[in-house]
Design a protein around this motif. Sequence first.
Motif, PDB file in Angstrom:
ATOM      1  N   ARG A  95       0.755  -1.268   0.021  1.00  0.00           N
ATOM      2  CA  ARG A  95      -0.184   0.193   0.183  1.00  0.00           C
ATOM      3  C   ARG A  95       0.867   1.324   0.068  1.00  0.00           C
ATOM      4  O   ARG A  95       0.503   2.170  -0.683  1.00  0.00           O
ATOM      5  CB  ARG A  95      -0.928  -0.029   1.231  1.00  0.00           C
ATOM      6  CG  ARG A  95      -1.922   1.162   1.323  1.00  0.00           C
ATOM      7  CD  ARG A  95      -2.867   1.075   2.380  1.00  0.00           C
ATOM      8  NE  ARG A  95      -2.179   0.708   3.720  1.00  0.00           N
ATOM      9  CZ  ARG A  95      -1.473   1.479   4.383  1.00  0.00           C
ATOM     10  NH1 ARG A  95      -1.606   3.054   4.059  1.00  0.00           N
ATOM     11  NH2 ARG A  95      -1.092   1.185   5.554  1.00  0.00           N
TER      12      ARG A  95
ATOM     13  N   SER B 136       2.372   1.844  -3.418  1.00  0.00           N
ATOM     14  CA  SER B 136       1.383   2.214  -4.315  1.00  0.00           C
ATOM     15  C   SER B 136       1.135   3.553  -4.253  1.00  0.00           C
ATOM     16  O   SER B 136       0.969   4.343  -5.140  1.00  0.00           O
ATOM     17  CB  SER B 136       0.133   1.318  -4.166  1.00  0.00           C
ATOM     18  OG  SER B 136      -1.045   2.116  -4.796  1.00  0.00           O
ATOM     19  N   GLN B 137       1.063   4.253  -3.003  1.00  0.00           N
ATOM     20  CA  GLN B 137       0.875   5.657  -2.589  1.00  0.00           C
ATOM     21  C   GLN B 137       2.310   6.286  -3.049  1.00  0.00           C
ATOM     22  O   GLN B 137       1.878   7.548  -3.723  1.00  0.00           O
ATOM     23  CB  GLN B 137       0.873   5.784  -1.209  1.00  0.00           C
ATOM     24  CG  GLN B 137      -0.552   5.293  -0.763  1.00  0.00           C
ATOM     25  CD  GLN B 137      -0.781   5.236   0.726  1.00  0.00           C
ATOM     26  OE1 GLN B 137       0.122   5.644   1.526  1.00  0.00           O
ATOM     27  NE2 GLN B 137      -1.886   5.153   1.138  1.00  0.00           N
TER      28      GLN B 137
ATOM     29  N   ARG C  79       4.243   5.895  -5.626  1.00  0.00           N
ATOM     30  CA  ARG C  79       4.378   5.776  -6.976  1.00  0.00           C
ATOM     31  C   ARG C  79       2.935   6.253  -7.487  1.00  0.00           C
ATOM     32  O   ARG C  79       3.003   6.296  -8.802  1.00  0.00           O
ATOM     33  CB  ARG C  79       4.848   4.245  -7.438  1.00  0.00           C
ATOM     34  CG  ARG C  79       5.938   3.849  -7.062  1.00  0.00           C
ATOM     35  CD  ARG C  79       6.246   2.454  -7.370  1.00  0.00           C
ATOM     36  NE  ARG C  79       6.164   2.204  -8.902  1.00  0.00           N
ATOM     37  CZ  ARG C  79       6.235   1.101  -9.523  1.00  0.00           C
ATOM     38  NH1 ARG C  79       6.342  -0.007  -8.934  1.00  0.00           N
ATOM     39  NH2 ARG C  79       5.982   1.009 -10.898  1.00  0.00           N
TER      40      ARG C  79
ATOM     41  N   LYS D  22      -2.454   2.530  -8.769  1.00  0.00           N
ATOM     42  CA  LYS D  22      -3.386   1.717  -8.177  1.00  0.00           C
ATOM     43  C   LYS D  22      -2.859   0.515  -7.689  1.00  0.00           C
ATOM     44  O   LYS D  22      -1.882  -0.095  -8.038  1.00  0.00           O
ATOM     45  CB  LYS D  22      -4.508   1.397  -8.972  1.00  0.00           C
ATOM     46  CG  LYS D  22      -5.318   2.539  -9.537  1.00  0.00           C
ATOM     47  CD  LYS D  22      -6.670   1.965 -10.320  1.00  0.00           C
ATOM     48  CE  LYS D  22      -7.589   3.025 -10.887  1.00  0.00           C
ATOM     49  NZ  LYS D  22      -7.940   4.000  -9.792  1.00  0.00           N
ATOM     50  N   LEU D  23      -3.490   0.140  -6.418  1.00  0.00           N
ATOM     51  CA  LEU D  23      -2.653  -1.113  -5.715  1.00  0.00           C
ATOM     52  C   LEU D  23      -2.674  -2.301  -6.759  1.00  0.00           C
ATOM     53  O   LEU D  23      -1.715  -2.901  -6.519  1.00  0.00           O
ATOM     54  CB  LEU D  23      -3.361  -1.284  -4.371  1.00  0.00           C
ATOM     55  CG  LEU D  23      -2.970  -2.534  -3.527  1.00  0.00           C
ATOM     56  CD1 LEU D  23      -1.429  -2.506  -3.170  1.00  0.00           C
ATOM     57  CD2 LEU D  23      -3.875  -2.601  -2.316  1.00  0.00           C
TER      58      LEU D  23
ATOM     59  N   HIS E 157      -2.660  -2.564  -9.911  1.00  0.00           N
ATOM     60  CA  HIS E 157      -1.714  -2.441 -11.006  1.00  0.00           C
ATOM     61  C   HIS E 157      -0.425  -2.521 -10.384  1.00  0.00           C
ATOM     62  O   HIS E 157       0.536  -3.281 -11.114  1.00  0.00           O
ATOM     63  CB  HIS E 157      -1.688  -1.220 -11.760  1.00  0.00           C
ATOM     64  CG  HIS E 157      -3.214  -0.732 -12.213  1.00  0.00           C
ATOM     65  ND1 HIS E 157      -3.650   0.496 -12.443  1.00  0.00           N
ATOM     66  CD2 HIS E 157      -4.031  -1.557 -12.745  1.00  0.00           C
ATOM     67  CE1 HIS E 157      -4.774   0.331 -13.315  1.00  0.00           C
ATOM     68  NE2 HIS E 157      -5.100  -0.630 -13.320  1.00  0.00           N
ATOM     69  N   LEU E 158       0.026  -2.220  -9.286  1.00  0.00           N
ATOM     70  CA  LEU E 158       1.388  -2.452  -8.740  1.00  0.00           C
ATOM     71  C   LEU E 158       1.506  -3.690  -8.449  1.00  0.00           C
ATOM     72  O   LEU E 158       2.723  -4.433  -8.843  1.00  0.00           O
ATOM     73  CB  LEU E 158       1.419  -1.646  -7.355  1.00  0.00           C
ATOM     74  CG  LEU E 158       2.878  -2.070  -6.532  1.00  0.00           C
ATOM     75  CD1 LEU E 158       4.171  -1.148  -7.232  1.00  0.00           C
ATOM     76  CD2 LEU E 158       2.491  -1.546  -4.925  1.00  0.00           C
ATOM     77  N   CYS E 159       0.269  -4.558  -7.718  1.00  0.00           N
ATOM     78  CA  CYS E 159       0.466  -6.011  -7.513  1.00  0.00           C
ATOM     79  C   CYS E 159       0.732  -6.729  -8.945  1.00  0.00           C
ATOM     80  O   CYS E 159       1.442  -7.624  -9.015  1.00  0.00           O
ATOM     81  CB  CYS E 159      -0.602  -6.441  -6.762  1.00  0.00           C
ATOM     82  SG  CYS E 159      -0.653  -5.746  -5.264  1.00  0.00           S
TER      83      CYS E 159
ATOM     84  N   PRO F 165       8.409  -4.101  -4.593  1.00  0.00           N
ATOM     85  CA  PRO F 165       7.891  -2.764  -5.432  1.00  0.00           C
ATOM     86  C   PRO F 165       8.849  -1.564  -5.201  1.00  0.00           C
ATOM     87  O   PRO F 165       9.287  -1.461  -4.179  1.00  0.00           O
ATOM     88  CB  PRO F 165       6.610  -2.214  -4.310  1.00  0.00           C
ATOM     89  CG  PRO F 165       6.095  -3.678  -3.404  1.00  0.00           C
ATOM     90  CD  PRO F 165       7.438  -4.398  -3.137  1.00  0.00           C
TER      91      PRO F 165
END
Length: 242
Positions: free
Chosen positions: A206, A209-210, A212, A215-216, A218-220, A240
């Motif tokens: 999380r 994600s914040q 960068r 959306k979480l 998309h990162l995952c 990440p």
Amino acid sequence: MGDETYQSPDMTSLLLGTDSLEQFLQVLVESALAMASTAHGVGITLERQHRPLTVVSAGTGAPDLDEAQYGQDDGPCLEALRTGHEIAVKDMLGEERWGPYPAYAAACGTRSSVSFPVAARTHTAGALNLYFAKVAGFADTDLFDLRTLAAQATGAIALAQRIADAEEYAADLQKAMESRSVIDQAIGVIMAQQRCSAEEAFTLLRKASQRRNIKLRHLCAELVANIGRKPPSDGRTLRPRP
């Protein structure tokens, strides 16, 4: 076909036997034209994305007469659609409502009309519109049967809307499940790499994600996709990117 011999179709069988709402409505307007032997044209208007549209028609003239009303944003068809009331015009030449539309209709050979509301006060509201060449042409027609047809169109539209809503909900649910699955996979990757709990792994994801601003999910997805690639030569673990 005269009013005396016409038999209204079985709507349950008709719904089951047609492949789409548009096909069902097409049979409906053809039924209306058969019931109203003196009508020269029938159409069904539906409001889609806040714009009226003649979705089906039978006979002659209905699309042009409907379009004339859409163009000036006023007319008996639109009044029936917006108010949920049945609107009858006995003589276009004596009509003072709706600006230039009645004179246009008369010039096109239409002297009277009747519009029945369909799916009133919903986001797919509409109207069943019948047009006649003679004054009070609908006087020789069984209006009760036509009201029944309009009610059946309402039922079909409501059913179609429920199906569409259910399909949209199912698609959203599937998308949510897919997002949940990729997030769970990414949590598992971080837990293995960092030797931490699931809660700590989720917190790391999380925060990344914040940082960068993506959306979480998309990162995952990016992290999980990297698992299939060759690991860094210096032996660093996947995590990440900050």
